[in-house]
Design a protein around this motif. Structure first.
Motif, PDB file in Angstrom:
ATOM      1  N   LEU A 111       0.712  -1.267  -0.087  1.00  0.00           N
ATOM      2  CA  LEU A 111       0.020   0.090   0.105  1.00  0.00           C
ATOM      3  C   LEU A 111       0.680   1.176   0.032  1.00  0.00           C
ATOM      4  O   LEU A 111       0.567   2.266  -0.569  1.00  0.00           O
ATOM      5  CB  LEU A 111      -0.853   0.017   1.113  1.00  0.00           C
ATOM      6  CG  LEU A 111      -1.878   1.227   1.218  1.00  0.00           C
ATOM      7  CD1 LEU A 111      -3.073   1.138   0.107  1.00  0.00           C
ATOM      8  CD2 LEU A 111      -2.571   1.167   2.631  1.00  0.00           C
ATOM      9  N   THR A 112       2.023   1.360   0.726  1.00  0.00           N
ATOM     10  CA  THR A 112       2.797   2.489   0.956  1.00  0.00           C
ATOM     11  C   THR A 112       3.938   2.337  -0.210  1.00  0.00           C
ATOM     12  O   THR A 112       4.186   3.674  -0.566  1.00  0.00           O
ATOM     13  CB  THR A 112       3.103   2.729   2.388  1.00  0.00           C
ATOM     14  OG1 THR A 112       4.048   1.343   2.584  1.00  0.00           O
ATOM     15  CG2 THR A 112       2.281   2.546   3.285  1.00  0.00           C
ATOM     16  N   LEU A 113       4.097   1.451  -0.642  1.00  0.00           N
ATOM     17  CA  LEU A 113       5.230   1.758  -1.751  1.00  0.00           C
ATOM     18  C   LEU A 113       4.545   2.155  -3.001  1.00  0.00           C
ATOM     19  O   LEU A 113       5.248   3.106  -3.755  1.00  0.00           O
ATOM     20  CB  LEU A 113       5.355  -0.025  -2.290  1.00  0.00           C
ATOM     21  CG  LEU A 113       6.409  -0.076  -3.610  1.00  0.00           C
ATOM     22  CD1 LEU A 113       7.771   0.297  -3.228  1.00  0.00           C
ATOM     23  CD2 LEU A 113       6.409  -1.484  -4.158  1.00  0.00           C
ATOM     24  N   GLN A 114       3.486   2.495  -3.280  1.00  0.00           N
ATOM     25  CA  GLN A 114       2.738   3.120  -4.246  1.00  0.00           C
ATOM     26  C   GLN A 114       2.944   4.743  -3.966  1.00  0.00           C
ATOM     27  O   GLN A 114       3.160   5.396  -5.067  1.00  0.00           O
ATOM     28  CB  GLN A 114       1.175   3.019  -4.258  1.00  0.00           C
ATOM     29  CG  GLN A 114       0.484   1.673  -4.635  1.00  0.00           C
ATOM     30  CD  GLN A 114      -0.675   1.837  -4.400  1.00  0.00           C
ATOM     31  OE1 GLN A 114      -1.384   1.623  -3.353  1.00  0.00           O
ATOM     32  NE2 GLN A 114      -1.531   1.554  -5.513  1.00  0.00           N
ATOM     33  N   GLU A 115       3.177   5.004  -2.922  1.00  0.00           N
ATOM     34  CA  GLU A 115       3.398   6.351  -2.328  1.00  0.00           C
ATOM     35  C   GLU A 115       4.754   6.808  -3.057  1.00  0.00           C
ATOM     36  O   GLU A 115       5.202   8.023  -3.362  1.00  0.00           O
ATOM     37  CB  GLU A 115       3.264   6.747  -1.074  1.00  0.00           C
ATOM     38  CG  GLU A 115       2.004   6.651  -0.633  1.00  0.00           C
ATOM     39  CD  GLU A 115       0.725   7.284  -1.252  1.00  0.00           C
ATOM     40  OE1 GLU A 115       0.960   8.356  -1.637  1.00  0.00           O
ATOM     41  OE2 GLU A 115      -0.572   6.515  -1.654  1.00  0.00           O
ATOM     42  N   ASP A 116       5.785   5.871  -2.693  1.00  0.00           N
ATOM     43  CA  ASP A 116       7.252   6.217  -3.291  1.00  0.00           C
ATOM     44  C   ASP A 116       7.008   6.130  -4.795  1.00  0.00           C
ATOM     45  O   ASP A 116       8.056   6.754  -5.093  1.00  0.00           O
ATOM     46  CB  ASP A 116       8.038   4.818  -2.502  1.00  0.00           C
ATOM     47  CG  ASP A 116       8.390   5.224  -1.343  1.00  0.00           C
ATOM     48  OD1 ASP A 116       8.157   6.230  -0.591  1.00  0.00           O
ATOM     49  OD2 ASP A 116       9.314   4.519  -0.791  1.00  0.00           O
ATOM     50  N   LEU A 117       6.404   5.441  -5.397  1.00  0.00           N
ATOM     51  CA  LEU A 117       6.548   5.622  -6.884  1.00  0.00           C
ATOM     52  C   LEU A 117       5.747   6.755  -7.287  1.00  0.00           C
ATOM     53  O   LEU A 117       6.284   7.533  -8.421  1.00  0.00           O
ATOM     54  CB  LEU A 117       5.624   4.451  -7.229  1.00  0.00           C
ATOM     55  CG  LEU A 117       6.229   2.961  -7.323  1.00  0.00           C
ATOM     56  CD1 LEU A 117       5.196   1.855  -7.414  1.00  0.00           C
ATOM     57  CD2 LEU A 117       7.144   2.879  -8.462  1.00  0.00           C
ATOM     58  N   ASN A 118       4.706   7.204  -6.936  1.00  0.00           N
ATOM     59  CA  ASN A 118       3.882   8.368  -7.167  1.00  0.00           C
ATOM     60  C   ASN A 118       4.486   9.579  -6.876  1.00  0.00           C
ATOM     61  O   ASN A 118       4.373  10.723  -7.136  1.00  0.00           O
ATOM     62  CB  ASN A 118       2.395   8.209  -6.956  1.00  0.00           C
ATOM     63  CG  ASN A 118       1.650   7.154  -7.701  1.00  0.00           C
ATOM     64  OD1 ASN A 118       2.156   6.897  -8.800  1.00  0.00           O
ATOM     65  ND2 ASN A 118       0.826   6.569  -6.835  1.00  0.00           N
TER      66      ASN A 118
END
Length: 179
Positions: A111-118
């Motif tokens: 869930l939080t990996l998406q934030e590092d991508l975006n």
């Protein structure tokens, strides 16, 4: 898998999807009760994370996780929850803290990996922002803030990044809650 490895993994899957000729058709990877579905809503390898619940695939928001952490925090376990969040933030799935189940660690990681991508760090907040709200859910459960106040900060779409809250003396401040 740590966050750096996770970003590489997702970017490779995104490249595979781009080269597959599938266009807007979905490509997905299932890992137990988690499904990573491509493409997501944004660029940079964004994906949609789904969780299998009662034979249905469900998307959970950061607010859902804030509510979950709030509900499952008490005076006896709050320090374990803070330590676990900090461990996952720093080490991803490789976190050796066993307070959270492997399933919860996996879910929080993806869930939080998406934030590092975006919203890549250090220019943007990346995963730091949701982990800050998860920590604030613990503070709310301890009675320092109202849950609705924390949920409002969590649902701050298109707004400014919320300022860090005042932490009461004697409560551990995790690395992701420092400037």
């Amino acid at each position: 898998m740590n966050y750096t490895e996770g970003i590489t993994f997702i970017k490779e899957l995104s490249k595979l999807h781009s080269n597959s000729g599938l266009g807007n058709n979905k490509l997905y990877v299932v890992m137990g009760n988690l499904k990573v579905e491509f493409p997501g809503y944004k660029n940079n390898g964004d994906y949609k994370l789904l969780y299998k619940q009662n034979d249905n695939w469900v998307a959970f928001s950061h607010s859902d996780i804030v509510s979950y952490i709030y509900k499952n925090t008490n005076q006896e376990n709050f320090l374990n929850i803070i330590n676990s969040l900090e461990c996952i933030y720093q080490n991803g799935i490789m976190c050796d803290n066993d307070f959270f189940s492997h399933e919860i660690k996996n879910f929080l990681f993806w869930l939080t990996l998406q934030e590092d991508l975006n919203y890549p760090m250090p220019r943007y907040q990346g995963r730091k922002l949701p982990f800050q709200r998860f920590y604030e859910a613990v503070l709310a459960k301890l009675g320092f803030y109202e849950l609705n106040f924390i949920l409002g900060r969590t649902n701050n779409h298109n707004g400014r990044v919320p300022q860090l809250l005042q932490i009461p003396q004697g409560v551990k401040v995790p690395v992701f809650y420092m400037i």
